[in-house]
Every structure is written in C-alpha cells, then in structure tokens.
Design an enzyme around this catalytic site. Structure first.
Site, PDB file in Angstrom:
ATOM      1  N   ASN A  91      65.407  44.280  34.882  1.00 39.65           N
ATOM      2  CA  ASN A  91      66.564  43.586  34.322  1.00 39.65           C
ATOM      3  C   ASN A  91      67.842  44.093  34.973  1.00 39.65           C
ATOM      4  O   ASN A  91      68.018  45.289  35.200  1.00 39.65           O
ATOM      5  CB  ASN A  91      66.636  43.802  32.806  1.00 39.65           C
ATOM      6  N   ASN A 128      40.456  47.787  51.032  1.00 36.65           N
ATOM      7  CA  ASN A 128      41.707  48.373  50.568  1.00 36.65           C
ATOM      8  C   ASN A 128      42.153  47.810  49.219  1.00 36.65           C
ATOM      9  O   ASN A 128      43.225  48.175  48.718  1.00 36.65           O
ATOM     10  CB  ASN A 128      42.819  48.149  51.598  1.00 36.65           C
ATOM     11  N   LYS A 182      73.074  40.941  31.216  1.00 35.17           N
ATOM     12  CA  LYS A 182      71.656  40.978  31.569  1.00 35.17           C
ATOM     13  C   LYS A 182      70.877  39.927  30.771  1.00 35.17           C
ATOM     14  O   LYS A 182      71.370  39.400  29.780  1.00 35.17           O
ATOM     15  CB  LYS A 182      71.086  42.371  31.299  1.00 35.17           C
ATOM     16  N   ASP A 204      31.847  13.779  27.866  1.00 33.37           N
ATOM     17  CA  ASP A 204      31.034  13.267  26.761  1.00 33.37           C
ATOM     18  C   ASP A 204      30.045  14.331  26.298  1.00 33.37           C
ATOM     19  O   ASP A 204      28.855  14.057  26.110  1.00 33.37           O
ATOM     20  CB  ASP A 204      30.300  11.998  27.191  1.00 33.37           C
ATOM     21  N   LYS A 261      16.093   6.635  34.572  1.00 37.39           N
ATOM     22  CA  LYS A 261      17.140   5.908  33.849  1.00 37.39           C
ATOM     23  C   LYS A 261      17.336   4.554  34.522  1.00 37.39           C
ATOM     24  O   LYS A 261      17.572   4.479  35.737  1.00 37.39           O
ATOM     25  CB  LYS A 261      18.447   6.693  33.860  1.00 37.39           C
ATOM     26  N   ARG A 316      16.973   4.867  24.713  1.00 41.17           N
ATOM     27  CA  ARG A 316      17.866   3.742  25.011  1.00 41.17           C
ATOM     28  C   ARG A 316      19.301   4.169  24.759  1.00 41.17           C
ATOM     29  O   ARG A 316      19.601   4.815  23.758  1.00 41.17           O
ATOM     30  CB  ARG A 316      17.502   2.526  24.158  1.00 41.17           C
ATOM     31  N   PHE A 340      24.385   1.829  27.997  1.00 41.57           N
ATOM     32  CA  PHE A 340      24.438   1.095  29.257  1.00 41.57           C
ATOM     33  C   PHE A 340      23.069   0.875  29.891  1.00 41.57           C
ATOM     34  O   PHE A 340      22.982   0.296  30.960  1.00 41.57           O
ATOM     35  CB  PHE A 340      25.327   1.838  30.254  1.00 41.57           C
TER      36      PHE A 340
END
Length: 613
Positions: free
Chosen positions: A557, A480, A591, A260, A164, A140, A143
C-alpha cells in the site's frame, strides 16, 4: 436422446399430487395417496408433460398405521419419460412472435422462397446389417430408442453392444442435424475414460443414424436409488459422487459441458454392487471455452442451474446438477419441487434447499457443507468438479506441504476442495480448466491488483494450499520450481482429446502469452489461481480480507491519487472519477482503503464501476 441401455419402455408415469400452488415446496418426499393413481394409466392433470426425476412416491401405509418418528419411508416410482426442454414457455413466446412476423410478411407480396432440403447425410458407414445382429429394444428416449445388438464379425465379433437409433425424420432443422453430428464427435473423442460409456462406431441408412456403444446391463443410477428406498449412506454416496465428479471434471477439461446430468444418464456396467458407473447421453452437450458463455436453455427442469435460466452459463451448470444428485442421494428427495415447470424454475431461482428435515440433522456437517457448496446459486462461488475431487487423497498427504499462512487466520473448511470426500482414495485429480481462466484474469490485472492478490494468497489455509499444490504439480514445473507458457501447453497436450481442439481451448492460451517471456513461481501461482469469489462465500471472509489488508499495508500500500487509480482500472476521462473512486482512498494519507482493497481483489473494472453507479 435415448439411453444406451435401459429397461423396456413402460406406460406413462404418474404425476405427483398434493402441492397447492406453483410455488416451491420444501424438499420433502411426495406424500399424497397414490393408490388411486395406480388404478389408472392416464397422466395426472397436474403434470401433463413432465415427470419429475427422480420422483419418490411413498408406499401406502396400512390402515390405521402411524408413521415412525423421523424414519424415511420407502419410496418408489414408475420409469419417467425424458422431459422436454425447460424452455417450453419461451418457445411459446417465440412461436407467437414468429406468427406475427409471418402475418406481416404475408401482407407484402414477395417472390416465393425456394425451400432448401436439409442434407441428412453424415458420412457414416452403411454396413450396419452386415456387421451387427440387432436385438430387442431396451430403452426409449425423447429423440430415439435403444436396442441390444451383437457384432457378427470383425474385431468385436460376438461382443454385446447397445445401439442408439435416431430417426432422421426427427431431424427437422439444421441445428438438430448438427446436434447429432456433435454428439457422435464428442463420444468418439472422449471414449476411453473409465466412467464414460465406450463408443464403438456410428452407422446410417436412409431412415436412421445408429450409434453403437457399450452395453451397460447394471441399470440406471435412478434404479439403484429407488432400490435403496431413495436414500444412500454417506459412504455409499461418496462412491457414486466421486465417479460422477471424475468424469465431469474430465469433460470440462476438454471443453465439453454435458448439460443434462441426472440419475437417468448414469448407468452401471453390471448388476454387481461394486460396478463402475458410466456417463451416457451427450445429445445436449456442447463445446465451451473457459471464457465463453452459452445461452440456450436445455436440460431437465429439476436439475437445471439458475444461470441456465438466465441464459448465461458455462461448465458450472453441470456442477449444480451434481449438487442436486448429491442432495437426492443423501436424503431421498429433491431440493427444488413444484407441480408445474414454471414453478420448478421459480424454486431454482429463488428458493434455498432445506437442510432441516430428516435425515439432514443426523448427517455430518461436512456432507451438508459439500452439498451447499455445489448448490450455490452464484456460479462464481460454486466449487468446480476438480476442486471437489482435490481432497480425495489421504489427509496425511497434507503434512508434506509448505504452509504459507499467518497465525491470525483460523483453520476452516477449504474453499477450493472439500474434506467430506477426502477419505476416498485412489482418485487422480485432473487439471482444473478454471485455473487457466483465473490466470488469464491475473495476467491482465493491474500491478496494484496483483500485489493485493499476493497479499491474500499469503493468508491461505492448509486445505487451500493443498488444492493449489496439486494443480501446480500437474503443470510439471521445472527443477527450479517455476512454470512458463510451455509448461501449460505440455500439460494440456498430455490431457488433450480431439474435443479440446473443437472447443478451441488451445486458442485460449493466447491470453497467457505474457508467460512466454517470464516464469511464475508457486507463490505467484497461488495469487494467480486464487478464486476470490469462492473465498468470499465463506463465513470468515472478512477476517481473511482484513488479514490480507494488513499484509498489503506493510508490503504494497502506498499513497495514490485518484487519477492514477483510474488509470490502473482503465477508467476513461468521461467518468466522474471523484464520485466513483472517492471511497477507495483514505483521506488521511491517500492510501487505498479497506473497501478499495476488497473491490480491487474482485477485479472491478471501469465498466462494472460505471454500471454500479
């Protein structure tokens, strides 16, 4: 929703005692005297609505007995009722607000609104009694309830199943009706996975909806935990967790979040020790795309993730729940505990799980590290289910990899996979849906950020490359060694169920359209699929970032003015650029500074920069 197979219902369970206030207690077993509680069937006033799951009560020691050193006593509990939503306190606030609105509306005469009757017709077959012989109730839930049954005719004649039963009288809103409809749709689409309960069909009549599923007679994972005294060995815990991670990773790939996950929602097919574990109860599940967030608070308090309580979450919330289960399996107690629901929530949000009490000191460092990475409060730094599985293959496979690294980076535990369950063989690692999310962010990044990510990818360790190599192979690059948008589409089609369309994951590919006109090699894929937040969670993150910055200094950079950087980040003219970006650039040569490099790696946008000011 009720489990598809379980024990007959029992009286209300007993609530824990012995915590002085609402605040989080250390993750130790519940250890107050429970003998007096066994004499009564009433629920303790400390916990009137919710029973912790799993709650471990110590057996009463004989008079005068002294507990042994660090040994873990045998624990037991009575079967818990499914808990209400952890949003009880939020619902109370909403009810008060609604009552105020109703009172205000009553003061203004209006025409009576027509009451619309809910349509509770699902279009399911109505031939239940003619096809199935119903048996006794076996479980049980909140819902509904579950009965055993047997097919009387047809393809499954004499097959024992679980049914169910969901009363339509409990479907009081359109949302509740849609939840049932969605649960059946998810079960129907996902069935077929080895660790997911098999769905047969659904029926309905005037009073109920009937969902027919596989009958699992081996009992709940919770029952096995209790039978072992609340503690698994590391090897036995691996067997359980690999099965849980496997089915959850599959669900996440389809765009389904369970919401859940707990020991009660995993059943064994038979009572045999080597029986398969099956995930059940998708009554709270929902569809979610990699770039979407859910906001409704659902689940079970002890297993709910912090971001669920913050009302912004995705599939990472399931991984947190797996972390709680892993903690329980290994030490026999919960990582977060308090005597009230609100106290549990505070513990989940604020407290850290303890790894100091027994048996943690005797467990391996890898096991503790594994649980910590699942229970990271920042969902961006948390491992995904596929990542946790990625190293289940034999470690010897690593020698086949081509390593892209530099000597300055030390060998450490992986950030995107985990060595603790590496020894568990014969696991097929699924495509990680989070890869698509990371690739989308990469494709939308500025040129400067892409160069920074490529520099960071060159510092990856063997373990990190192993996971990425697996994911790249699942996309089946051409001869490739390149992938394109077509490769990604084909990989999704090979793994797709109907739920993938319901969660609109194919639509998500539109964000990767740039790959339609170009190809991506493995080296760039590593940069695109790199999770900077997970790397940052490691103790050696700064060393990694410094090494990457050295490479960036050599290869990418260059002098950059603030206006150009602002354009890269999408900052508008109304933002005080010099105030915001001044520390991003070195004053000596113009930079990008190390600080700016790290912020760039995180994908800092104009919106987040302004918000941080």
């Amino acid at each position: 929703m009720g489990a598809c197979a379980s024990k007959p219902p029992k009286p209300n369970p007993y609530a824990p005692r012995g915590v002085a206030d609402d605040h989080a207690a250390p993750p130790t077993p519940l250890k107050d005297d429970v003998s007096s509680e066994k004499k009564s069937n009433s629920v303790s006033s400390f916990f009137p609505f919710y029973t912790p799951s799993p709650a471990f009560f110590l057996k009463k020691s004989p008079a005068g007995a002294t507990p042994k050193g660090n040994s873990t006593p045998l624990r037991f509990m009575r079967r818990p009722f499914p808990p209400p939503s952890p949003a009880k306190h939020i619902r109370a606030v909403l009810r008060r607000r609604q009552s105020k609105k109703t009172a205000a509306a009553a003061a203004i005469p209006e025409e009576e609104e027509e009451v619309v009757e809910l349509d509770k017709r699902f279009g399911f077959s109505k031939e239940l009694r003619s096809k199935l012989e119903m048996g006794d109730e076996v479980g049980r839930g909140h819902f509904g309830y579950t009965c055993s049954a047997k097919y009387k005719k047809g393809e499954f004649k004499d097959q024992q199943v679980a049914v169910k039963v969901i009363p339509k009288s409990k479907m009081t809103t359109a949302i509740a009706i849609e939840d049932v409809r969605r649960e059946v749709k998810i079960l129907q689409a996902l069935t077929g996975h080895n660790n997911l309960v098999k769905f047969y069909e659904a029926f309905e009549d005037t009073d109920n909806v009937y969902v027919v599923m596989e009958l699992c007679e081996g009992g709940e994972l919770l029952d096995r935990i209790l039978a072992r005294g609340g503690k698994y060995s590391e090897e036995d815990a691996k067997v359980v967790l690999v099965q849980i991670l496997n089915v959850v990773a599959f669900c996440h790939l389809q765009g389904v979040v369970h919401r859940d996950l707990k020991p009660e929602n995993f059943l064994y097919t038979t009572k045999d020790e080597s029986s398969q574990l099956k995930a059940i109860d998708f009554g709270l599940s929902d569809f979610v795309r990699p770039d979407e967030r859910l906001n409704d608070i659902v689940g079970s308090a002890y297993y709910v993730a912090p971001e669920v309580l913050h009302r912004s979450y995705g599939t990472e919330a399931d991984v947190w729940s797996i972390g709680v289960i892993a903690y329980i399996l290994l030490c026999g107690s919960r990582p977060f505990w308090a005597r009230t629901e609100s106290g549990i929530f505070r513990a989940v949000l604020k407290a850290d799980p303890s790894f100091d009490d027994g048996p943690w000191p005797s467990l391996s460092l890898e096991a503790k590290d594994f649980v910590k990475r699942l229970l990271n409060k920042d969902p961006r730094r948390r491992m995904t289910a596929a990542q946790a599985l990625s190293e289940c293959l034999n470690f010897s496979n690593l020698i086949k990899l081509t390593i892209i690294t530099i000597p300055k980076v030390p060998m450490v535990f992986c950030f995107t996979g985990h060595p603790w369950i590496r020894s568990y063989n014969n696991v097929k690692v699924p495509l990680d849906i989070s890869i698509l999310k990371l690739m989308k962010a990469y494709m939308r990044s500025s040129f400067l950020r892409k160069v920074a990510l490529k520099a960071l990818s060159k510092t990856l360790t063997i373990d990190e490359l192993f996971y990425l190599k697996q994911q790249f192979a699942l996309l089946e690059p051409n001869k490739n060694g390149y992938i394109s948008l077509e490769n990604i589409k084909m990989a999704l089609m090979r793994n797709a169920t109907d739920t993938m369309n319901d969660s609109r994951i194919p639509d998500f590919l539109a964000s990767l359209n740039a790959l339609q006109y170009r190809k991506m090699e493995f080296e760039e894929f590593c940069a695109a699929a790199l999770n900077v937040h997970q790397l940052e969670a490691h103790d050696n993150w700064e060393q990694h970032a410094r090494c990457a910055y050295e490479l960036f200094e050599k290869d990418g950079n260059r002098a950059i003015i603030i206006n150009e950087l602002a354009s890269e980040l999408g900052l508008g003219p109304s933002i005080p650029l010099h105030t915001v970006l001044n520390d991003w650039i070195r004053h000596t040569d113009g930079k990008l500074s190390f600080l700016g490099f790290v912020k760039l790696l995180h994908g800092v946008s104009g919106r987040t920069i302004v918000k941080a000011q």
